[in-house]
Write an enzyme that holds these catalytic residues in place. Structure first.
Site, mmCIF file in Angstrom:
data_model
loop_
_atom_site.group_PDB
_atom_site.id
_atom_site.type_symbol
_atom_site.label_atom_id
_atom_site.label_comp_id
_atom_site.label_asym_id
_atom_site.label_seq_id
_atom_site.Cartn_x
_atom_site.Cartn_y
_atom_site.Cartn_z
ATOM 1 N N GLY A 185 42.483 44.750 0.541
ATOM 2 C CA GLY A 185 42.092 43.405 0.169
ATOM 3 C C GLY A 185 40.934 42.934 1.007
ATOM 4 O O GLY A 185 40.575 43.533 2.010
ATOM 5 N N HIS A 186 40.318 41.858 0.560
ATOM 6 C CA HIS A 186 39.274 41.252 1.360
ATOM 7 C C HIS A 186 39.392 39.742 1.241
ATOM 8 O O HIS A 186 39.808 39.204 0.221
ATOM 9 C CB HIS A 186 37.878 41.742 0.957
ATOM 10 N N GLN A 227 38.521 50.241 0.343
ATOM 11 C CA GLN A 227 38.800 51.109 1.481
ATOM 12 C C GLN A 227 37.503 51.398 2.246
ATOM 13 O O GLN A 227 36.677 50.523 2.372
ATOM 14 C CB GLN A 227 39.507 52.390 1.019
ATOM 15 N N ASP A 267 38.437 47.120 6.003
ATOM 16 C CA ASP A 267 38.549 45.748 6.523
ATOM 17 C C ASP A 267 37.313 45.317 7.296
ATOM 18 O O ASP A 267 37.383 44.453 8.160
ATOM 19 C CB ASP A 267 39.793 45.607 7.427
ATOM 20 N N LYS A 316 33.323 43.574 3.633
ATOM 21 C CA LYS A 316 32.318 43.932 2.619
ATOM 22 C C LYS A 316 31.886 42.726 1.785
ATOM 23 O O LYS A 316 30.770 42.677 1.285
ATOM 24 C CB LYS A 316 32.869 45.049 1.729
#
Length: 428
Positions: A40-41, A223, A13, A16
């Site tokens: 998720g992003h 991750q 988190d 990225k």
């Protein structure tokens, strides 16, 4: 041209997508090489916010070819849900490539993930319950399903039968659940086959040819380093290699082709799920970071654990991944704090330890040793040059850089794609 790897250098988190956006139109391919929809992003474009779970963030950048490579485990239903949601918002998803060798997450993987985690009680790992671990376990046990199996019904049925022969005994006799029918799984998977077929191919071949042709290929890890199955806080980790080395095995490109590794760190630290976290805060400072940074999981929505920046972890990540550049995100979240502590070492049973302990027990009992830095009150979100930052913010970045093992080449100062300060070209 080189392959570039972007990895999370903490517990995930970190943002990225910020680095991916920074490289923008200079990239030809963006490749997701590990994990699944367990992380998720969030990407902010103008006033639009996009939450991605399985798709690489490059799918939102014009001219970039997004790739889901062989190291990923794919929940096909989630894949098409995400594609349809983006299409409805006017995003062109037609260029997506999917590896024929990527493994599939099925209904029985999701079921096993949830019942196994509940069965552990207080010893839970903190999984998302999306079937990631069981799908990777099947891959290693050689009873997994791959995307290419969808195009041969006989092989698909044989593989599902073999997998369920084991799993139904476990579900019925141990977990007191109903058996899962082979036809149920096969019919569901086959319903996606023709929609999926145009996207599927030999992505390893395509990526190697792209590199041969001088294209820039960005490998985007899911991750993060401290969740890597080999190098993270085992067993409180993910089920894949989320470090830079995973980019080679997870995509089929040779390690010699990787020339830059970009590690993403927050200006503080967060973690989701169980496991050791030396700088974790349980007071108003932790709540401040959670609220100001909007620290809630993109995938699960659950509140993230928050803590101060941990320099030994950054050094560990720099070493394990061969980080050439760090991108620091969310510096703006620290605005308003009178002082900002940074963990510079640990106290383990009365002994000062400068690096991440190899012993999980020692790491679990590590007490952070802090150095404090003066804070600032100025709004950072409109600043685009390092020298325009408040002096105390500059000093904080420089001090953290000196103790983190690699240069900090860019600094995120807000949620927008352009809210970033570039100190060094990430491709230089």
């Amino acid at each position: 041209m080189p392959a570039i790897v972007i990895i999370g250098a903490q517990w995930g988190d970190e943002g990225k997508g910020k680095a991916t956006d920074l490289l923008g139109s200079r990239i030809d391919y963006v490749v997701k090489f590990n994990g699944g929809n367990n992380a998720g992003h969030t990407v902010v474009i103008g006033n639009q916010k996009y939450a991605l779970h399985l798709l690489p963030s490059g799918i939102l950048t014009d001219g970039v070819i997004p790739v889901i490579s062989n190291g990923v485990v794919i929940d096909i239903e989630v894949l098409f849900d995400e594609l349809e949601a983006l299409t409805a918002r006017g995003v062109d998803v037609s260029k997506l490539r999917v590896s024929a060798n990527a493994h599939i997450i099925t209904q029985y993987h999701r079921t096993l993930d949830k019942v196994t985690e509940r069965f552990l009680g207080k010893k839970q790992i903190g999984t998302t319950g999306r079937g990631i671990g069981p799908a990777y376990a099947d891959k290693i046990n050689r009873v997994g399903l791959r995307i290419q199996d969808l195009f041969d019904e006989n092989i698909l049925r044989q593989k599902v039968e073999a997998a369920l022969d084991q799993k139904n005994h476990l579900l019925v006799k141990v977990y007191n659940r109903r058996a899962i029918m082979v036809d149920e799984i096969v019919e569901n998977l086959l319903s996606y086959a023709e929609r999926l077929r145009p996207m599927v191919g030999d992505t390893a071949l395509e990526l190697n040819r792209a590199l041969d042709d001088g294209k820039i290929v960005l490998f985007e890890g899911g991750q993060a380093t401290m969740l890597d199955v080999d190098h993270g806080t085992y067993p409180f980790v993910t089920s894949s290699n989320s470090t830079a080395g995973g980019a080679s095995t997870g995509s089929g490109i040779g390690p010699g082709r990787i020339e830059r590794v970009i590690g993403i760190v927050k200006a503080y630290t967060t973690r989701v799920g169980a496991g050791p976290f030396p700088t974790e805060l349980f007071d108003e400072s932790g709540e401040f970071l959670r609220s100001a940074g909007f620290e809630f999981g993109t995938t699960t929505g659950r509140p993230r654990r928050t803590g101060w920046y941990d320099a030994p972890i950054a050094r560990y990540s720099a070493r394990i991944n061969g980080v050439t550049d760090f991108v620091m995100t969310k510096l703006d979240v620290l605005t308003g704090l009178a002082t900002i502590p940074v963990c510079v070492a640990y106290d383990v049973d009365g002994v000062r330890v400068e690096e991440v302990p190899v012993s999980q027990s020692d790491f679990h009992h590590a007490v952070p040793i802090y150095e404090e830095f003066p804070g600032w009150t100025d709004d950072l979100t409109g600043i685009r040059r390092f020298e325009d930052l408040p002096v105390n913010a500059q000093s904080y970045v420089l001090a953290v850089e000196a103790m983190s093992g690699s240069r900090i080449s860019a600094i995120g100062v807000g949620p927008g794609r352009d809210a970033i300060i570039v100190r060094h070209d990430l491709l230089d």
